[in-house]
Design a protein around this motif. Structure first.
Motif, PDB file in Angstrom:
ATOM      1  N   TRP A 211      -2.048  -0.492   6.050  1.00 18.08           N
ATOM      2  CA  TRP A 211      -3.135  -0.809   5.116  1.00 18.08           C
ATOM      3  C   TRP A 211      -2.618  -1.117   3.714  1.00 18.08           C
ATOM      4  O   TRP A 211      -1.441  -1.387   3.541  1.00 18.08           O
ATOM      5  CB  TRP A 211      -4.189   0.305   5.161  1.00 18.08           C
ATOM      6  N   ALA A 212      -3.511  -1.016   2.743  1.00 20.62           N
ATOM      7  CA  ALA A 212      -3.250  -1.569   1.404  1.00 20.62           C
ATOM      8  C   ALA A 212      -2.030  -0.965   0.697  1.00 20.62           C
ATOM      9  O   ALA A 212      -1.997   0.218   0.414  1.00 20.62           O
ATOM     10  CB  ALA A 212      -4.488  -1.344   0.544  1.00 20.62           C
TER      11      ALA A 212
ATOM     12  N   HIS B 229     -11.611  -4.544  -2.881  1.00 20.27           N
ATOM     13  CA  HIS B 229     -10.321  -3.926  -3.235  1.00 20.27           C
ATOM     14  C   HIS B 229      -9.605  -4.866  -4.199  1.00 20.27           C
ATOM     15  O   HIS B 229      -9.509  -6.053  -3.951  1.00 20.27           O
ATOM     16  CB  HIS B 229      -9.506  -3.714  -1.946  1.00 20.27           C
TER      17      HIS B 229
ATOM     18  N   MET C 126      -3.330  -4.071  11.005  1.00 17.30           N
ATOM     19  CA  MET C 126      -2.274  -4.918  10.458  1.00 17.30           C
ATOM     20  C   MET C 126      -0.877  -4.401  10.805  1.00 17.30           C
ATOM     21  O   MET C 126      -0.680  -3.206  10.971  1.00 17.30           O
ATOM     22  CB  MET C 126      -2.426  -5.022   8.932  1.00 17.30           C
TER      23      MET C 126
ATOM     24  N   ASP D 190      -6.550  -6.871  -0.228  1.00 18.59           N
ATOM     25  CA  ASP D 190      -6.097  -5.717  -1.015  1.00 18.59           C
ATOM     26  C   ASP D 190      -4.945  -6.076  -1.960  1.00 18.59           C
ATOM     27  O   ASP D 190      -3.888  -5.417  -1.941  1.00 18.59           O
ATOM     28  CB  ASP D 190      -5.612  -4.579  -0.086  1.00 18.59           C
TER      29      ASP D 190
ATOM     30  N   ASP E 160      -4.141   3.952   0.579  1.00 16.03           N
ATOM     31  CA  ASP E 160      -4.303   3.191  -0.661  1.00 16.03           C
ATOM     32  C   ASP E 160      -3.498   3.737  -1.839  1.00 16.03           C
ATOM     33  O   ASP E 160      -4.058   4.030  -2.908  1.00 16.03           O
ATOM     34  CB  ASP E 160      -5.803   3.074  -1.012  1.00 16.03           C
TER      35      ASP E 160
ATOM     36  N   ARG F 108      -9.481 -11.393   5.579  1.00 16.20           N
ATOM     37  CA  ARG F 108      -9.835 -11.631   4.186  1.00 16.20           C
ATOM     38  C   ARG F 108      -8.859 -12.587   3.496  1.00 16.20           C
ATOM     39  O   ARG F 108      -7.833 -12.941   4.045  1.00 16.20           O
ATOM     40  CB  ARG F 108      -9.864 -10.264   3.469  1.00 16.20           C
TER      41      ARG F 108
ATOM     42  N   GLU G 287     -12.435   4.439  -2.045  1.00 20.30           N
ATOM     43  CA  GLU G 287     -11.049   4.054  -1.739  1.00 20.30           C
ATOM     44  C   GLU G 287     -10.547   3.096  -2.822  1.00 20.30           C
ATOM     45  O   GLU G 287     -11.234   2.852  -3.808  1.00 20.30           O
ATOM     46  CB  GLU G 287     -10.953   3.399  -0.347  1.00 20.30           C
TER      47      GLU G 287
HETATM   48  O1  FUB Z   1      -7.176  -3.233   4.266  1.00 24.17           O
HETATM   49  C1  FUB Z   1      -7.423  -2.031   4.929  1.00 24.17           C
HETATM   50  C2  FUB Z   1      -8.279  -1.143   4.113  1.00 24.17           C
HETATM   51  O2  FUB Z   1      -9.508  -1.772   3.832  1.00 24.17           O
HETATM   52  C3  FUB Z   1      -7.716  -0.792   2.755  1.00 24.17           C
HETATM   53  O3  FUB Z   1      -6.690   0.143   2.787  1.00 24.17           O
HETATM   54  C4  FUB Z   1      -8.965  -0.368   2.105  1.00 24.17           C
HETATM   55  O4  FUB Z   1      -8.874  -0.208   0.716  1.00 24.17           O
HETATM   56  C5  FUB Z   1      -9.900  -1.467   2.507  1.00 24.17           C
HETATM   57  O5  FUB Z   1      -9.742  -2.607   1.716  1.00 24.17           O
END
Ligand code: FUB
Length: 339
Positions: free
Chosen positions: A100-101, A290, A65, A32, A152, A316, A239
């Motif tokens: 998240w991102a 993403h 994460m 991301d 996001d 990733r 997203e």
């Molecule tokens: O990385 C976690 C989530 O997965 C992100 O917030 C989304 O956009 C997707 O990439």
């Protein structure tokens, strides 16, 4: 080689010619990537993927994460520097799980890191943390941004200095739980022939820490001016919103989720409406797609991720490639693989 086939260990960057680009970071997993040019230099704010031993679940619980690292590079061909942990989930008083991102912004000598994380009730909220340095460490505000929800965040600062936060993600991102205006722990999606759930936007306050207005829908329309429909999985928002400006037009790009495209739509205002134009990045290896888009020294770059190093959807690695426009302002579709 054997190392690359071992999904549990990070290989050193394999120069695999089947891939358009090689991983930028090979000693930890990253995803991301939200990139920005601050003071002429590129800074990347990605998710930091880990194997948290959480079983794979439909709602993305295995994306568990716990911190962020910030990276910098002078240019996309330059050496990438890992500046270490910029924010840890332990330091966010209201956080539960799943960092998240993120995205970042700069104003008046302060850098802002915006991040989605589930609160202790398991509801995604968006937080903000500040630093005098683009690489952190960032100090989180004690509470999430009031009236923020879902995932996001992407902050776009316009030429007049006004900053807008775009956000939202359906499915694991919980946007479908807010249709009534308040959170309900029940997934409600529009029928396939009804307008899709739209991403959200709100202008930020002068201090960049709050919304200065009510959250609005970002309308994504087809060429006839009708909202994209919920059943239009190839094109509708899922997203990963991102906004950039090119030749005076606003480009709203996003992931279509279960159809794995990065699509884009063009408009005349940061609020939209945006008219769907096409796909700028085809599906990549792994379920998620993403990206972010920046300009540096007159060239445009697409940051994205895939799963080249691990072969696992939740582990990733970030990548970058040049992004090119056609004379009419449309974007040339990127295919990340040479095979
Ligand atoms: O990385 C976690 C989530 O997965 C992100 O917030 C989304 O956009 C997707 O990439």
């Amino acid at each position: 080689g054997a190392e690359a086939e071992n999904a549990d260990s990070l290989a050193t960057a394999p120069q695999d010619q089947r891939y358009l680009s090689q991983p930028l970071v090979t000693d930890i997993y990253t995803a991301d990537p939200s990139a920005h040019v601050f003071n002429g230099k590129i800074y990347i704010y990605p998710s930091h993927d880990i194997d948290a031993n959480v079983p794979e679940k439909d709602d993305g619980a295995h994306f568990a994460m716990r911190d962020y690292h910030v990276f910098s590079m002078d240019n996309p061909d330059g050496e990438i520097v890992d500046h270490g942990v910029a924010l840890d989930i332990e330091d966010i008083p209201w956080a539960g799980r799943q960092l998240w991102a993120p995205d970042a912004a700069f104003k008046d000598g302060t850098y802002y890191l915006y991040f989605p994380v589930k609160d202790k009730e398991d509801v995604f909220r968006i937080g903000v943390a500040t630093s005098a340095s683009p690489t952190g460490p960032f100090k989180p505000e004690p509470q999430p941004i009031a009236k923020s929800y879902s995932i996001d965040p992407a902050v776009y600062t316009d030429a007049d200095g006004a900053a807008y936060m775009y956000f939202g993600g359906i499915w694991g991102g919980q946007l479908q739980r807010w249709s009534s205006g308040a959170y309900k722990a029940e997934d409600v999606y529009p029928a396939d022939d009804k307008p899709a759930l739209m991403p959200k936007v709100a202008k930020l306050s002068d201090d960049m820490l709050r919304f200065s207005e009510e959250v609005r829908d970002v309308q994504i329309l087809d060429k006839e001016g009708k909202p994209l429909l919920a059943g239009d999985n190839e094109r509708r928002f899922f997203e990963a919103p991102w906004v950039h400006k090119y030749n005076g037009k606003y480009y709203f790009s996003y992931s279509t989720g279960d159809t794995h495209n990065i699509a884009y739509a063009i408009g005349d205002s940061p609020y939209g409406p945006f008219t769907y134009e096409g796909v700028l990045l085809k599906p990549v290896q792994g379920w998620t797609n993403h990206h972010s888009i920046i300009e540096q020294d007159g060239k445009w770059y697409l940051f994205y991720h895939d799963t080249q190093l691990s072969g696992k959807t939740h582990l990733r690695n970030i990548k970058v490639t040049e992004l090119k426009y056609n004379p009419d302002g449309t974007i040339q579709t990127v295919t990340a693989y040479n095979e």
